[in-house]
Design a protein around this motif. Structure first.
Motif, mmCIF file in Angstrom:
data_model
loop_
_atom_site.group_PDB
_atom_site.id
_atom_site.type_symbol
_atom_site.label_atom_id
_atom_site.label_comp_id
_atom_site.label_asym_id
_atom_site.label_seq_id
_atom_site.Cartn_x
_atom_site.Cartn_y
_atom_site.Cartn_z
ATOM 1 N N ILE A 62 0.890 -1.134 0.089
ATOM 2 C CA ILE A 62 0.110 -0.122 0.058
ATOM 3 C C ILE A 62 0.916 1.335 -0.051
ATOM 4 O O ILE A 62 0.577 2.128 -0.592
ATOM 5 C CB ILE A 62 -1.136 0.067 1.192
ATOM 6 C CG1 ILE A 62 -2.056 -1.151 1.079
ATOM 7 C CG2 ILE A 62 -1.792 1.290 1.361
ATOM 8 C CD1 ILE A 62 -2.946 -1.167 0.071
ATOM 9 N N GLN A 107 -1.699 5.390 2.704
ATOM 10 C CA GLN A 107 -0.768 5.189 3.684
ATOM 11 C C GLN A 107 0.839 5.609 3.552
ATOM 12 O O GLN A 107 1.293 5.351 2.397
ATOM 13 C CB GLN A 107 -0.723 3.696 3.934
ATOM 14 C CG GLN A 107 -0.128 3.159 5.243
ATOM 15 C CD GLN A 107 -0.412 1.501 5.102
ATOM 16 O OE1 GLN A 107 -1.495 1.222 4.893
ATOM 17 N NE2 GLN A 107 0.657 0.946 5.508
ATOM 18 N N PHE A 166 -8.222 1.198 -2.268
ATOM 19 C CA PHE A 166 -7.303 1.213 -0.980
ATOM 20 C C PHE A 166 -7.231 2.637 -0.407
ATOM 21 O O PHE A 166 -7.638 3.800 -1.209
ATOM 22 C CB PHE A 166 -5.935 0.756 -1.385
ATOM 23 C CG PHE A 166 -5.323 1.445 -2.567
ATOM 24 C CD1 PHE A 166 -4.495 2.520 -1.970
ATOM 25 C CD2 PHE A 166 -5.464 1.348 -3.973
ATOM 26 C CE1 PHE A 166 -3.728 3.387 -3.172
ATOM 27 C CE2 PHE A 166 -4.858 1.960 -4.765
ATOM 28 C CZ PHE A 166 -3.594 3.110 -4.306
ATOM 29 N N LYS A 212 1.948 1.818 -3.591
ATOM 30 C CA LYS A 212 1.109 2.545 -4.385
ATOM 31 C C LYS A 212 0.620 4.050 -3.944
ATOM 32 O O LYS A 212 0.383 4.837 -4.763
ATOM 33 C CB LYS A 212 -0.124 1.598 -4.135
ATOM 34 C CG LYS A 212 -0.453 0.324 -4.601
ATOM 35 C CD LYS A 212 -1.731 -0.384 -4.230
ATOM 36 C CE LYS A 212 -1.696 -1.985 -4.670
ATOM 37 N NZ LYS A 212 -2.979 -2.464 -4.266
ATOM 38 N N SER A 213 0.443 4.237 -2.637
ATOM 39 C CA SER A 213 0.389 5.530 -2.091
ATOM 40 C C SER A 213 1.634 6.618 -2.568
ATOM 41 O O SER A 213 1.135 7.735 -2.912
ATOM 42 C CB SER A 213 0.300 5.557 -0.447
ATOM 43 O OG SER A 213 -0.592 4.642 -0.052
ATOM 44 N N THR A 266 -2.768 0.696 -10.775
ATOM 45 C CA THR A 266 -2.786 1.344 -9.365
ATOM 46 C C THR A 266 -3.605 2.624 -9.257
ATOM 47 O O THR A 266 -4.469 2.667 -8.403
ATOM 48 C CB THR A 266 -1.252 1.589 -8.775
ATOM 49 O OG1 THR A 266 -0.690 0.308 -8.631
ATOM 50 C CG2 THR A 266 -1.386 2.274 -7.488
#
Length: 161
Positions: A45, A96, A93, A48-49, A84
């Motif tokens: 995550i 984070q 999602f 991705k963030s 993503t």
């Protein structure tokens, strides 16, 4: 007589907003299911963030590379990033590990927002718009031969190691 180098590939470059790019995905104008593409593997995550954070603060991300055949963009390098971004826009999602985002209020004052833990639909409108209006750099070959596509695929894989 001046000598010239015969180029291995001819490519075109264009910019496209995330919004327009997502429309092309929805309309089936972008194909990720080609032989050289690995499955979607980004699970972390924070990774991705970090990509989403780059879109929000208008940071540079590498170009998305395609082979354009009969109007369809076949993804050579961008599947992980593309899916993503799509997943985040679809609220799959929450962010984070991103930095505090500086917002300029109507009165000109600065405010720092913590957007960790938020999904796309929960973000303030100005941040949603920053993501959707980010200009992606698109590089595409035009009807490249299979050997050219394979060569680019190998080069991209070497760079990712």
């Amino acid at each position: 007589m001046a000598m010239r180098i015969k180029k291995a590939t001819e490519h075109s470059e264009l910019n496209m907003t995330v919004r327009a790019y997502m429309e092309k995905i929805e309309d089936g104008e972008i194909n990720f299911d080609i032989e050289i593409q690995r499955p979607y593997v980004w699970k972390d995550i924070e990774q991705k963030s970090a990509l989403i954070q780059s879109l929000i603060i208008n940071d540079i991300i590498p170009p998305f590379i395609f082979n354009k055949i009969d109007g369809i963009f076949e993804a050579l390098d961008c599947k992980q990033r593309s899916l993503t971004i799509k997943g985040f826009l679809d609220d799959e999602f929450a962010l984070q590990g991103v930095i505090l985002i500086e917002i300029i209020n109507d009165d000109g004052s600065l405010e720092e927002l913590d957007i960790n833990g938020l999904k796309f639909s929960e973000l303030p409108e100005c941040i949603q718009n920053a993501i959707k209006e980010y200009n992606l750099s698109i590089w595409h070959l035009n009807d490249a031969e299979q050997e050219q596509v394979a060569q680019i695929g190998r080069a991209v894989q070497q760079e990712c190691r």
